[in-house]
Structures are given as structure tokens and as C-alpha cells.
Write a protein that holds these residues in place. Structure first.
Motif, PDB file in Angstrom:
ATOM      1  N   THR A 171     -12.613   7.334  -1.658  1.00 19.11           N
ATOM      2  CA  THR A 171     -11.277   7.290  -1.070  1.00 19.11           C
ATOM      3  C   THR A 171     -11.324   6.890   0.393  1.00 19.11           C
ATOM      4  O   THR A 171     -10.472   6.130   0.873  1.00 19.11           O
ATOM      5  N   ILE A 172     -12.336   7.381   1.099  1.00 19.87           N
ATOM      6  CA  ILE A 172     -12.432   7.089   2.537  1.00 19.87           C
ATOM      7  C   ILE A 172     -12.652   5.598   2.781  1.00 19.87           C
ATOM      8  O   ILE A 172     -12.302   5.068   3.824  1.00 19.87           O
ATOM      9  N   GLU A 173     -13.255   4.897   1.803  1.00 17.76           N
ATOM     10  CA  GLU A 173     -13.491   3.465   1.931  1.00 17.76           C
ATOM     11  C   GLU A 173     -12.271   2.653   1.513  1.00 17.76           C
ATOM     12  O   GLU A 173     -12.240   1.444   1.721  1.00 17.76           O
ATOM     13  N   SER A 174     -11.294   3.286   0.896  1.00 23.38           N
ATOM     14  CA  SER A 174     -10.160   2.557   0.320  1.00 23.38           C
ATOM     15  C   SER A 174      -8.836   2.916   0.970  1.00 23.38           C
ATOM     16  O   SER A 174      -7.775   2.575   0.435  1.00 23.38           O
ATOM     17  N   GLU A 175      -8.870   3.606   2.100  1.00 25.09           N
ATOM     18  CA  GLU A 175      -7.629   4.074   2.709  1.00 25.09           C
ATOM     19  C   GLU A 175      -6.709   2.919   3.090  1.00 25.09           C
ATOM     20  O   GLU A 175      -5.495   2.973   2.869  1.00 25.09           O
ATOM     21  N   ALA A 176      -7.291   1.841   3.671  1.00 21.65           N
ATOM     22  CA  ALA A 176      -6.462   0.709   4.094  1.00 21.65           C
ATOM     23  C   ALA A 176      -5.806   0.041   2.885  1.00 21.65           C
ATOM     24  O   ALA A 176      -4.612  -0.300   2.913  1.00 21.65           O
ATOM     25  N   LEU A 177      -6.573  -0.149   1.811  1.00 26.41           N
ATOM     26  CA  LEU A 177      -6.016  -0.776   0.614  1.00 26.41           C
ATOM     27  C   LEU A 177      -4.980   0.115  -0.061  1.00 26.41           C
ATOM     28  O   LEU A 177      -3.998  -0.374  -0.629  1.00 26.41           O
ATOM     29  N   LEU A 178      -5.193   1.435  -0.010  1.00 23.10           N
ATOM     30  CA  LEU A 178      -4.210   2.350  -0.583  1.00 23.10           C
ATOM     31  C   LEU A 178      -2.892   2.285   0.179  1.00 23.10           C
ATOM     32  O   LEU A 178      -1.808   2.332  -0.413  1.00 23.10           O
ATOM     33  N   THR A 179      -2.989   2.175   1.494  1.00 32.73           N
ATOM     34  CA  THR A 179      -1.773   2.013   2.299  1.00 32.73           C
ATOM     35  C   THR A 179      -1.056   0.713   1.942  1.00 32.73           C
ATOM     36  O   THR A 179       0.181   0.664   1.851  1.00 32.73           O
ATOM     37  N   LEU A 180      -1.855  -0.337   1.720  1.00 29.57           N
ATOM     38  CA  LEU A 180      -1.269  -1.632   1.349  1.00 29.57           C
ATOM     39  C   LEU A 180      -0.566  -1.551  -0.004  1.00 29.57           C
ATOM     40  O   LEU A 180       0.518  -2.133  -0.188  1.00 29.57           O
ATOM     41  N   THR A 181      -1.137  -0.826  -0.964  1.00 32.84           N
ATOM     42  CA  THR A 181      -0.487  -0.697  -2.269  1.00 32.84           C
ATOM     43  C   THR A 181       0.844   0.033  -2.152  1.00 32.84           C
ATOM     44  O   THR A 181       1.811  -0.309  -2.845  1.00 32.84           O
ATOM     45  N   ASN A 182       0.916   1.049  -1.285  1.00 31.12           N
ATOM     46  CA  ASN A 182       2.193   1.739  -1.073  1.00 31.12           C
ATOM     47  C   ASN A 182       3.242   0.780  -0.505  1.00 31.12           C
ATOM     48  O   ASN A 182       4.412   0.788  -0.912  1.00 31.12           O
ATOM     49  N   PHE A 183       2.803  -0.044   0.449  1.00 32.37           N
ATOM     50  CA  PHE A 183       3.715  -1.014   1.063  1.00 32.37           C
ATOM     51  C   PHE A 183       4.193  -2.041   0.038  1.00 32.37           C
ATOM     52  O   PHE A 183       5.389  -2.345  -0.063  1.00 32.37           O
ATOM     53  N   LEU A 184       3.256  -2.561  -0.757  1.00 27.74           N
ATOM     54  CA  LEU A 184       3.620  -3.544  -1.780  1.00 27.74           C
ATOM     55  C   LEU A 184       4.512  -2.925  -2.853  1.00 27.74           C
ATOM     56  O   LEU A 184       5.391  -3.588  -3.405  1.00 27.74           O
ATOM     57  N   GLY A 185       4.286  -1.655  -3.176  1.00 32.99           N
ATOM     58  CA  GLY A 185       5.128  -0.986  -4.162  1.00 32.99           C
ATOM     59  C   GLY A 185       6.573  -0.886  -3.699  1.00 32.99           C
ATOM     60  O   GLY A 185       7.509  -1.060  -4.504  1.00 32.99           O
ATOM     61  N   LYS A 186       6.757  -0.594  -2.405  1.00 36.32           N
ATOM     62  CA  LYS A 186       8.125  -0.531  -1.870  1.00 36.32           C
ATOM     63  C   LYS A 186       8.795  -1.899  -1.937  1.00 36.32           C
ATOM     64  O   LYS A 186       9.978  -2.020  -2.299  1.00 36.32           O
ATOM     65  N   ILE A 187       8.044  -2.956  -1.581  1.00 32.48           N
ATOM     66  CA  ILE A 187       8.618  -4.309  -1.629  1.00 32.48           C
ATOM     67  C   ILE A 187       8.951  -4.690  -3.065  1.00 32.48           C
ATOM     68  O   ILE A 187      10.007  -5.271  -3.348  1.00 32.48           O
ATOM     69  N   ALA A 188       8.055  -4.361  -3.994  1.00 29.16           N
ATOM     70  CA  ALA A 188       8.277  -4.720  -5.391  1.00 29.16           C
ATOM     71  C   ALA A 188       9.542  -4.073  -5.934  1.00 29.16           C
ATOM     72  O   ALA A 188      10.344  -4.723  -6.622  1.00 29.16           O
ATOM     73  N   SER A 189       9.726  -2.790  -5.657  1.00 31.66           N
ATOM     74  CA  SER A 189      10.917  -2.101  -6.170  1.00 31.66           C
ATOM     75  C   SER A 189      12.181  -2.607  -5.496  1.00 31.66           C
ATOM     76  O   SER A 189      13.228  -2.769  -6.148  1.00 31.66           O
ATOM     77  N   ALA A 190      12.104  -2.877  -4.174  1.00 29.11           N
ATOM     78  CA  ALA A 190      13.293  -3.379  -3.471  1.00 29.11           C
ATOM     79  C   ALA A 190      13.647  -4.789  -3.936  1.00 29.11           C
ATOM     80  O   ALA A 190      14.833  -5.120  -4.136  1.00 29.11           O
ATOM     81  N   ALA A 191      12.627  -5.644  -4.113  1.00 28.69           N
ATOM     82  CA  ALA A 191      12.889  -7.025  -4.528  1.00 28.69           C
ATOM     83  C   ALA A 191      13.437  -7.089  -5.946  1.00 28.69           C
ATOM     84  O   ALA A 191      14.180  -8.016  -6.292  1.00 28.69           O
ATOM     85  N   LEU A 192      13.095  -6.134  -6.769  1.00 29.45           N
ATOM     86  CA  LEU A 192      13.560  -6.140  -8.160  1.00 29.45           C
ATOM     87  C   LEU A 192      15.033  -5.750  -8.265  1.00 29.45           C
ATOM     88  O   LEU A 192      15.698  -6.079  -9.248  1.00 29.45           O
ATOM     89  N   ILE A 193      15.532  -5.059  -7.262  1.00 29.86           N
ATOM     90  CA  ILE A 193      16.941  -4.664  -7.280  1.00 29.86           C
ATOM     91  C   ILE A 193      17.855  -5.871  -7.070  1.00 29.86           C
ATOM     92  O   ILE A 193      18.956  -5.943  -7.640  1.00 29.86           O
TER      93      ILE A 193
END
Length: 672
Positions: free
Chosen positions: A91-113
């Protein structure tokens, strides 16, 4: 550009030709002020979007909705790619990518609306192309803006309209973020990071100096083993020390982390075994030699033992000298019970001449090189039980060299090990002890010699050179340690007197040795078998801790680390919504492609504004050329809402007011 101000007439109050003549403020069409200029950019964007909506190309009319759906799809594909990359990583090696997935998830849900709400908005105008109830307009409008209106639309359409699919998507999109969050979980797992070591021993060879008297080598006892064994001879033995969540190891281990495991390994050790021999005891009152009393006079040798009558439990009662194991002496004056024998240890090899009793063993004749084989008898209920002639407990116990198979582990400060098996030398061989009496002006004593080395070859070893064991000298030095309490007696003169132990018979010529016991480990209710097992483990640990002959066994050192684990099944819901939104968008495009007369307004509020203006203004503003600057449009129009009157449009001198029907007339049912 807006028409010049001079084209806007002043209208006076009054009534003329049925028209309202209330004076109005002119709608200025001068050059745009600096404050209006700041809004010019957004107005251009809206005008550009309206131009796309007015295009004859269906792809252009729905370009931004398609782009929004593609953005959402791209974000979801990117999220899947990131999860594939980080699945199983720390997890400590993937923190930046995990943050990016949260950001992309918000964009994906907003764009789908966006495509869902826009398509639902266009279906609203399609719905009102046919005569519908007035309140449907409000329900559709709310449905394109939030889940509450979407749920109302679902009930209104009863799920039998394409708009119902859009309303369902609006509701389900509320949960998409939750499913994105559930895809990734953190799993704490043990990870191999280093190596640990634990000691074992193959050949035990302690460093010991040699002592001589008049040039004759003296038999010494192993001082290291004697230090450990004495705690078991006269007390409850060594006690484990609490450390962390367990006990501290009695051997030197190396574990660089909080968790180490070792494969099963073999080491030289000492094994113990005990078996009940109470059936060998016989009760009786016999007049014989009394060798067990504490207060012996003279040197304490056999020649000084007194004769008398003893009652109790004897072993070898049919021989010339039966041996009392537990009982009491009868006083010669009145034959009342006198001194009591509470505990007796009887080695099955005599000391110092090393001659076997009962063939050297009763139940363990197959063990070739026992360290000690003895019968241990203890009164079941102390001196009271002796006087009541209660049957004592009797065990034959043996300590011997063996090879132990051990599985060790260390966790959170506590060390534990499990003996999975043991091997003892059971091959037949000659009797190893030889003795001779030495008498000279310088030395009087017995020369004791153990004739063979101890070699144990487990089945996993083919080479006898790699056998486990000790030398004959180490064997003699170890056996000498146990001469302290094998044999020994624990006696008491009466119930109120503290018991005494008499032991160390190898010093008998210098007088008997007695000691007061604070704790008697050989007498019930203490478990003799468990006591000797602990002693065997303590000696094994002592040998393994030897800095001279011990070896290291490599093991695995584990560290608890947190890893990313992806639960792919949670992505099913977002991908399903992505697919359904595309289906809904495509079906809406197909269904509304023939709505040329209605116009492509989607969620825009412009139709509600335009179609409430005067008819001549409606024709100008509703025309596609109004929104498409490439077709000669681009004229700026200003509109003002006046209370109780209606709309006023720049460039037009009419006022828009709601039409009034004659009082006698009544609107048809279902019409506004």
C-alpha cells in the motif's frame, strides 16, 4: 449586435386598439459595458453549444454528450489498468496511484451524469410533443436534475417508457462512488524480508579441565548441567520468563522481525520417559537392615546400617535385603511408628561400582545409553499417609540421549517449539561400565570407566560420521551429576518435624549429608513425569546454547506489511451503468432524430422562455439561424421580465402577456 436604441419606441399609458399602453423603460442596445464584457465569454460558449444543437448532423447535435460518455469510459478503463498494476503491491508503494483512482472515479461518475441527464431532458420535449398533463413537465424537469425527481418519473411512467431507463440511471448513479471505494481493500499479510537463526547441536563437547590426585585422573561432573539440574533436584526447576506475548527463549535465537519460522530440524537432546511400577510394591512389616534413616552414626556406609523392623511398601521383598520404598520404622521400646520414609529414589545401577539392579532396567531395557534409570516412590499424602499405610506412587523414570525433531517459531516476543519426533539408540551392545577399586597410600577409591561413545544415527542420515551424540568422557561427567540425588531419601521423625533429605552417597565415608527441603519435587501431588520432562528440555537447551559445538539453523523472518487487494466483482456495477448509459443515449438519439419540429433543446430552459414571447419574436428566436452564427445569425437579443405584464424583447415594441380567454370559455381537460 443589438439593434440601435432609436428603433425602440416609447409607449404611453392608456389603451389603444386593445393593446396595453403602459409606459416601459427602453431596453438599451448601446455598446456592451465593461461589466457585460466579462460575461461575453460564457455567452459565446452557450451560443456555440446552441449552434451544435441546431446542426443537421446528428453526431454534432450529441457531440458533447458522446464526449462525456467517452471521458467516463476512459476513466473507468484507466482505473482498471491502475488496479491491475497495483494489485498485490504494498500500500505504501501505491498511495499516489490510489489517490489517482479516487480522482478518476469522481470524474467518471460526474461525466456519466451529463449524457444521461441531457438525453432525459430531450425526452421531456418529445414527451410533450404529444398532449400530456401539465405536472409531467415539472416531473421531467426534476428528473433530469436529481434522484428525487427521477424516482417520481419512474412511478409516473411505470417503467414502460424509455425515459424510465434514464430515471433509473439517475438514481443508480448515486451509488457508483460507493462501488468504486469497495473495489480496493488493504490486506495485512506476512512478507518474507530476512532470515533468522536458531541453534542446534550434533556432538556435545563441553570445555572441561582435568583434575588429578597423585597422578590419577578424578571423575568430575559437568558443572553446566549440574547448575541446571540442581534446581530440579531440590526445587521446582527453572521457570519460564514472561516476555512480550509469550515467554523468553532459553536458547540464543536471532529474529530480526517480530515473526520467524524455521523448518523442522534435528538436534541432539535429552529425552525422558516414566512408567508406573506400583505393582512391584508389597506391603509388610519386615525385620531387616535399615539404610534410609537420616541420623546415621559413623561413616554412613553399609557396614554401619542398623537393623530393625520397618512397616511399609517394599520392593524386592523376597531377597536377602528387601528395600523399603515408603513406610516407617517401629520403635523398639513400644513398637509404635517412629521415623517415616516419605520419598526414595533408587537408581537401577549401583554407585559407585556401577552394577545393574533388575538387569539395569525394568521397562526400558531397549535404551542402550541411559543417563539415569531409577525408581522414584513418594508418599501420596505426606507423613499422615505413610502412617495410615496408604499405597504410595511409584514410577520408573529414565533420562537418555536422543535426537529430537523440532519445529520452532517466534512471534511478537514469544518463542515456542514443538517436538515432532525423537530417536533413541535402541541397538543392543555390551554393558559399557567397568570399575575397579583403587587402594594406595595416596588414593583410595573406585576407578569408573564408560567404554563407548554415544552415537545416534537418525534415518535421515546415511553417513555415520554425521551421527549425533557425546563422547564417553562427557557421558561419565553427565552421569556423575545425577549421583547427587540418585539414590536419596526424604524422611521425617514425626508429623510436626520438617522433612530431611539424605543424598550424595559418594561422600559417605566422610559422613552422611542431609538437607532441609523447601520444596520436594519427587513427592505427590507433584508430577514426577512432568518434572523430569522439564529437566530434559532444560538440559537440551543448555547443550544447544553451547558456544563451542552448536550450529545455526536458518529460518524465515516475516514482517507484517499492508498490500492492495482488488475485488474485481465490485467493478461490475460501474461497468453496467456505463453500458446502460450508452444504450440509453443511443436509443434517445434514434428516438428523437425525427423531432425536427420540436428542436433539440435537451435540458435547456430556452423553450419555456421563447414560446412565451410574441409570435413574431418566437419565429426569430426559435429559428436555427438565430443560434448558428455561420448562417448569418449572431444578433444579440436582450429580454426583460416585467411584473404583471410579461416579457419585453429588445428590437420589439410589443409586450408579451399571458393570453386571456373569455370568461365563459373553459380550457379543455389536460391543456394549460
Amino acid at each position: 449586435m443589438a439593434p440601435p436604441e432609436s428603433r425602440v419606441p416609447h409607449v404611453h399609458s392608456g389603451t389603444r386598439d386593445g393593446h396595453l399602453t403602459t409606459p416601459l423603460q427602453p431596453c438599451s442596445s448601446t455598446s456592451i459595458t465593461e461589466e457585460d464584457a466579462s460575461l461575453e465569454f460564457t455567452q459565446r460558449i452557450e451560443r456555440k453549444l446552441a449552434a451544435y444543437n441546431a446542426s443537421e448532423n446528428a453526431f454534432k447535435r450529441w457531440l458533447f454528450e458522446i464526449l462525456s460518455w467517452l471521458i467516463s469510459a476512459f476513466c473507468m478503463v484507466s482505473i482498471i489498468g491502475i488496479y491491475i498494476r497495483i494489485n498485490g503491491r504494498k500500500t505504501i508503494e501505491s498511495e499516489a496511484l490510489l489517490t489517482l483512482t479516487n480522482f478518476l472515479g469522481k470524474i467518471a461518475s460526474a461525466a456519466l451524469i451529463v449524457p444521461t441527464s441531457e438525453a432525459l431532458g430531450q425526452l421531456k420535449w418529445n414527451w410533450f410533443h404529444n398532449s400530456k398533463a401539465m405536472w409531467d413537465f415539472e416531473i421531467f424537469d426534476k428528473a433530469s436534475r436529481g434522484p428525487l425527481g427521477a424516482m417520481m418519473l419512474l412511478f409516473r411512467t411505470k417503467g414502460r417508457s424509455l425515459a424510465a431507463l434514464g430515471a433509473l440511471l439517475i438514481v443508480l448513479l448515486l451509488a457508483i462512488d460507493t462501488f468504486f471505494q469497495q473495489v480496493m481493500v488493504s490486506s495485512a499479510e506476512w512478507w518474507l524480508v530476512d532470515m533468522g537463526t536458531v541453534p542446534k547441536i550434533r556432538r556435545y563437547s563441553p570445555r572441561m579441565s582435568t583434575e588429578y590426585r597423585a597422578g590419577i585422573e578424578l571423575l568430575q561432573f559437568n558443572e553446566d548441567i549440574a547448575t541446571i539440574a540442581s534446581k530440579f533436584f531440590y526445587d521446582n526447576g527453572t521457570q519460564p520468563i514472561r516476555f512480550g506475548n509469550g515467554t523468553r527463549a532459553d536458547i540464543p535465537i536471532n529474529c530480526p522481525t517480530s515473526n520467524c519460522t524455521w523448518p523442522i530440524y534435528e538436534t541432539l537432546g535429552v529425552c525422558s520417559a516414566c512408567q508406573d511400577v506400583s505393582e512391584m510394591l508389597w506391603f509388610g512389616c519386615i525385620s531387616t537392615r535399615i539404610d534410609w534413616i537420616a541420623n546415621l552414626t559413623g561413616t554412613g556406609t553399609e557396614s554401619t546400617y542398623p537393623n530393625g523392623t520397618s512397616c511399609g511398601y517394599f520392593i524386592n521383598s523376597s531377597s536377602e535385603y528387601p528395600i523399603l520404598m515408603s513406610g516407617y520404622r517401629l520403635k523398639s521400646s513400644d513398637l509404635s511408628p517412629g521415623e517415616a520414609l516419605l520419598t526414595r529414589t533408587l537408581p537401577l545401577i549401583t554407585n559407585p561400582d556401577r552394577q545393574p539392579l533388575f538387569g539395569g532396567s525394568i521397562n526400558y531395557k531397549d535404551i542402550r545409553n541411559p543417563i539415569i534409570d531409577a525408581i522414584i516412590v513418594g508418599a501420596s499424602d505426606g507423613i499422615g499417609g505413610v502412617y495410615r499405610n496408604e499405597t504410595p506412587t511409584a514410577h520408573e523414570c529414565v533420562l537418555s540421549w536422543c535426537v529430537k525433531s523440532i519445529k520452532s517459531s517466534y512471534s511478537w516476543g514469544g518463542y515456542s517449539e514443538e517436538v515432532t519426533g525423537s530417536i533413541t539408540n535402541t541397538t543392543a551392545g555390551p554393558y559399557p561400565w567397568t570399575t575397579r577399586f583403587i587402594e594406595s597410600t595416596a588414593v583410595n577409591g573406585t576407578d569408573i570407566y564408560y567404554s563407548e561413545n554415544i552415537n545416534i544415527v537418525p534415518g535421515s542420515i546415511d553417513d555415520t560420521a554425521l551421527s549425533y551424540g557425546v563422547s564417553n568422557k562427557t557421558m561419565s561427567e553427565t552421569v556423575a551429576v545425577f549421583d547427587d540425588v540418585f539414590p536419596s531419601f526424604v524422611t521425617a521423625h514425626n508429623a510436626t518435624e520438617e522433612p530431611l533429605m539424605r543424598n550424595k552417597f559418594y561422600t559417605a565415608k566422610k559422613g552422611p549429608i542431609t538437607r532441609r527441603l523447601l520444596y520436594n519435587p519427587w513427592q505427590p501431588p507433584n508430577d514426577v513425569s512432568q518434572h523430569l520432562s522439564r529437566l530434559a528440555i532444560a538440559i537440551t537447551n543448555l547443550m544447544r546454547s553451547s558456544s563451542v559445538s552448536s550450529e545455526s539453523v536458518a529460518g524465515q523472518a516475516w514482517e507484517r506489511q499492508v498490500f492492495v487487494r482488488v475485488r474485481w466483482e465490485w467493478l461490475t456495477f460501474p461497468l453496467l451503468l456505463l453500458t446502460l448509459s450508452l444504450v440509453f443515449l443511443v436509443l434517445t438519439i434514434v428516438k428523437t432524430s425525427g423531432d425536427a419540429g420540436i428542436g433539440l433543446w435537451k435540458t435547456s430552459a430556452m423553450p419555456t422562455l421563447i414560446y412565451s414571447l410574441p409570435k413574431e419574436t418566437q419565429s426569430q428566436l426559435a429559428s436555427p439561424s438565430t443560434w448558428n452564427s455561420t448562417q448569418g445569425g449572431g444578433k444579440k437579443v436582450r429580454i426583460r421580465l416585467l411584473p404583471n405584464i410579461g416579457w419585453r424583447v429588445s428590437g420589439h415594441n410589443q409586450l408579451s402577456a399571458s393570453p386571456k380567454l373569455p370568461l365563459a370559455s373553459k380550457a379543455p381537460r389536460g391543456w394549460i
